[in-house]
Design a protein around this motif. Sequence first.
Motif, mmCIF file in Angstrom:
data_model
loop_
_atom_site.group_PDB
_atom_site.id
_atom_site.type_symbol
_atom_site.label_atom_id
_atom_site.label_comp_id
_atom_site.label_asym_id
_atom_site.label_seq_id
_atom_site.Cartn_x
_atom_site.Cartn_y
_atom_site.Cartn_z
ATOM 1 N N LEU A 224 0.648 -1.264 0.041
ATOM 2 C CA LEU A 224 0.013 -0.018 0.017
ATOM 3 C C LEU A 224 0.644 1.237 -0.048
ATOM 4 O O LEU A 224 0.404 2.356 -0.429
ATOM 5 C CB LEU A 224 -0.816 -0.034 1.224
ATOM 6 N N SER A 225 2.050 1.344 0.565
ATOM 7 C CA SER A 225 2.912 2.253 0.466
ATOM 8 C C SER A 225 3.271 2.727 -0.948
ATOM 9 O O SER A 225 3.493 3.929 -1.168
ATOM 10 C CB SER A 225 4.256 2.039 1.151
ATOM 11 N N LEU B 250 3.699 6.680 -2.778
ATOM 12 C CA LEU B 250 4.995 7.010 -3.293
ATOM 13 C C LEU B 250 4.907 7.398 -4.823
ATOM 14 O O LEU B 250 5.531 8.361 -5.359
ATOM 15 C CB LEU B 250 5.958 5.803 -3.250
ATOM 16 N N ALA B 251 3.867 6.691 -5.483
ATOM 17 C CA ALA B 251 3.543 6.945 -6.951
ATOM 18 C C ALA B 251 3.265 8.502 -7.034
ATOM 19 O O ALA B 251 3.555 9.393 -7.871
ATOM 20 C CB ALA B 251 2.677 5.971 -7.628
ATOM 21 N N ALA B 252 2.173 8.808 -6.012
ATOM 22 C CA ALA B 252 1.706 10.114 -5.753
ATOM 23 C C ALA B 252 2.820 11.222 -5.698
ATOM 24 O O ALA B 252 2.769 12.358 -6.006
ATOM 25 C CB ALA B 252 0.644 10.378 -4.940
ATOM 26 N N MET C 151 7.378 7.118 2.129
ATOM 27 C CA MET C 151 8.626 6.858 2.794
ATOM 28 C C MET C 151 8.342 6.142 4.331
ATOM 29 O O MET C 151 8.861 5.266 4.659
ATOM 30 C CB MET C 151 9.678 7.917 2.671
ATOM 31 N N LEU C 152 7.705 7.107 5.022
ATOM 32 C CA LEU C 152 7.323 6.800 6.354
ATOM 33 C C LEU C 152 6.674 5.538 6.408
ATOM 34 O O LEU C 152 7.005 4.693 7.370
ATOM 35 C CB LEU C 152 6.593 7.714 6.890
ATOM 36 N N VAL C 153 5.832 5.063 5.328
ATOM 37 C CA VAL C 153 4.797 3.971 5.859
ATOM 38 C C VAL C 153 5.910 2.674 5.263
ATOM 39 O O VAL C 153 5.682 1.807 6.002
ATOM 40 C CB VAL C 153 3.634 4.152 4.777
ATOM 41 N N ILE C 154 6.468 2.745 4.366
ATOM 42 C CA ILE C 154 7.403 1.734 3.832
ATOM 43 C C ILE C 154 8.438 1.349 4.652
ATOM 44 O O ILE C 154 8.658 0.146 5.082
ATOM 45 C CB ILE C 154 8.103 1.860 2.304
ATOM 46 N N PRO D 292 7.291 6.153 -12.477
ATOM 47 C CA PRO D 292 6.561 5.118 -12.606
ATOM 48 C C PRO D 292 6.808 3.814 -12.666
ATOM 49 O O PRO D 292 6.313 2.625 -12.010
ATOM 50 C CB PRO D 292 5.781 5.631 -13.696
ATOM 51 N N GLY D 293 7.890 3.556 -13.518
ATOM 52 C CA GLY D 293 8.653 2.143 -13.361
ATOM 53 C C GLY D 293 8.976 1.709 -12.258
ATOM 54 O O GLY D 293 8.965 0.490 -11.909
ATOM 55 N N VAL D 294 9.822 2.620 -11.359
ATOM 56 C CA VAL D 294 10.248 2.273 -10.295
ATOM 57 C C VAL D 294 8.933 1.737 -9.288
ATOM 58 O O VAL D 294 9.260 0.959 -8.511
ATOM 59 C CB VAL D 294 10.966 3.248 -9.553
ATOM 60 N N CYS D 295 7.792 2.449 -9.134
ATOM 61 C CA CYS D 295 6.592 2.321 -8.493
ATOM 62 C C CYS D 295 6.188 0.848 -8.855
ATOM 63 O O CYS D 295 5.857 0.068 -7.987
ATOM 64 C CB CYS D 295 5.848 3.394 -8.516
ATOM 65 N N VAL D 296 6.135 0.611 -10.175
ATOM 66 C CA VAL D 296 5.570 -0.643 -10.477
ATOM 67 C C VAL D 296 6.269 -1.774 -9.995
ATOM 68 O O VAL D 296 5.687 -2.799 -9.344
ATOM 69 C CB VAL D 296 5.345 -0.678 -12.069
ATOM 70 N N LEU D 297 7.590 -1.670 -10.047
ATOM 71 C CA LEU D 297 8.568 -2.672 -9.710
ATOM 72 C C LEU D 297 8.328 -2.801 -7.867
ATOM 73 O O LEU D 297 8.418 -4.107 -7.568
ATOM 74 C CB LEU D 297 10.237 -2.107 -9.910
ATOM 75 N N GLY D 298 8.444 -1.669 -7.476
ATOM 76 C CA GLY D 298 8.382 -1.778 -5.767
ATOM 77 C C GLY D 298 6.949 -2.642 -5.616
ATOM 78 O O GLY D 298 7.038 -3.319 -4.576
ATOM 79 N N ALA D 299 5.768 -2.030 -6.050
ATOM 80 C CA ALA D 299 4.651 -2.967 -5.691
ATOM 81 C C ALA D 299 4.634 -4.193 -6.190
ATOM 82 O O ALA D 299 4.115 -4.866 -5.357
ATOM 83 C CB ALA D 299 3.516 -2.233 -6.427
ATOM 84 N N ALA D 300 5.152 -4.654 -7.035
ATOM 85 C CA ALA D 300 5.401 -6.173 -7.698
ATOM 86 C C ALA D 300 6.286 -7.010 -6.731
ATOM 87 O O ALA D 300 5.750 -7.991 -6.397
ATOM 88 C CB ALA D 300 6.060 -6.197 -8.893
ATOM 89 N N LEU D 301 7.249 -6.401 -6.132
ATOM 90 C CA LEU D 301 8.066 -7.034 -5.175
ATOM 91 C C LEU D 301 7.426 -7.034 -3.871
ATOM 92 O O LEU D 301 7.543 -8.198 -3.238
ATOM 93 C CB LEU D 301 9.440 -6.244 -4.946
ATOM 94 N N GLY D 302 6.532 -6.290 -3.554
ATOM 95 C CA GLY D 302 5.601 -6.450 -2.444
ATOM 96 C C GLY D 302 4.742 -7.401 -2.529
ATOM 97 O O GLY D 302 4.292 -8.060 -1.457
ATOM 98 N N LEU D 303 4.016 -7.448 -3.839
ATOM 99 C CA LEU D 303 3.004 -8.448 -4.084
ATOM 100 C C LEU D 303 3.801 -9.988 -3.919
ATOM 101 O O LEU D 303 3.130 -10.855 -3.454
ATOM 102 C CB LEU D 303 2.645 -8.283 -5.415
ATOM 103 N N LEU D 304 4.794 -9.999 -4.389
ATOM 104 C CA LEU D 304 5.796 -11.134 -4.351
ATOM 105 C C LEU D 304 5.847 -11.766 -2.742
ATOM 106 O O LEU D 304 5.763 -12.906 -2.348
ATOM 107 C CB LEU D 304 6.860 -11.503 -5.144
ATOM 108 N N ALA D 305 6.104 -10.612 -2.150
ATOM 109 C CA ALA D 305 6.449 -10.895 -0.451
ATOM 110 C C ALA D 305 5.044 -11.685 0.106
ATOM 111 O O ALA D 305 5.118 -12.230 0.995
ATOM 112 C CB ALA D 305 7.045 -9.585 0.172
#
Length: 407
Positions: free
Chosen positions: A289-290, A294-296, A308-311, A366-379
């Motif tokens: 959810l962070s 971060l995308a915004a 940043m605080l949330v993640i 935007p590419g970084v945010c997609v990557l970060g969210a994808a890694l979170g979903l894998l976790a």
Amino acid sequence: MTSPRPVLTTPVLLLMAVATGLCVGGNYFNQPLLASIADALGTSESAAASTVTVAQVAYGLGLLFIVPLGDMFPQRRLAVLLMLVAAAGQGLSGVAPNIGVLVVGTAVAGLFSVAAQVLVPFAATLATPEHRGRAVGTVMSGLLVGILAARSVAGILAELGGWATVYRVSAVAMVIVALALWRVLPATTPTARQSYGRTLRSLGNLLLAHPRLRTRALLGGLTFASVSALFSTMAFLLAGPPFGLGDLQIGLVGLAGLAGALAATVAGRLVDRGYGPQTTAVGVVTVVLSWPALAAGGTSLLWFLVGMLVIDLALSLVHITNQSVVYALDPDARSRLNSVYMTGYFIGAASGSALGTAAWTAGGWPGVCVLGAALGLLAALVWLYDRRIAARMPGGAVTTGDERAAA
């Protein structure tokens, strides 16, 4: 008749937290100083940047080859000795006349800074079972604060006295704290009476014997990879439009994560109260959810700070509960278990940094945010699998396990 368990007092625990922060934070001093180092030593920026890689590789080697010694030697003696050698590396870096000497100093400091990863399981050993989560959380808070504050402290001291100042100050501080630890920490008896070669081989045995060591190492690695994708690219975002921040300002923005790092103590207390599974769940979900925040943050500094605080909070929740699970698997092999877990954690960090940089090159923020969210979903998927394993163990999903492995 067995001797009573040593009492881990709050002042001692806080001193251990300071020690871990000094040890690991020293590996991040060079990151905001690369341009100044290159100019002062008359070398290229790429050569100066190589010290970042040297610090990371040296620390990784220390995790694998030095941390397991915590089960073979008295932990107080080992931790203090490692800190003193790491301080020598910092001191050498602080007087380096050329890039070659700086690389050597960086390598020595990085390799022996794993004293921090001897102190974390040591705290778990010294603490009573009902306060073990709090002890681990407090020491880990010091470590995380050290990582987050290192860049800002380095930038501030460089402004005051040049790039080498932070290394000299760190060396003196580490010696003082190491000697203080020698005075206050109790002597303990090694738990593994075997050769170094057999100890290293036992790392593989532990990994095979404990399914939750595998899942929690993977969970930690994926979570840290998601966060590292942020850390490796945030300077690019914040230095460019619409923000245009300088190095010191970017370092101060990074301090927003301190609140999340301090939450490690809270996570440890929740584990002590039996809320470990719920704490992990909240942490994993929060990582995912962070990333919308971060995308915004690509156009809003406020949203970036919130994300940043949330993640960072989420990382603390997952990491502390992971360590609580891992340390319970075999109390006589905590240093070796920590070595395996932290190696996976470190691999995740390095992979996340590399992937984050590639994502920035390919798709910008935007590419970084997609990557970060994808890694979170894998976790999250790994966490669900870990819950299935825990549910099949004696006591069900509410336990952390009490398996024993033949080392």
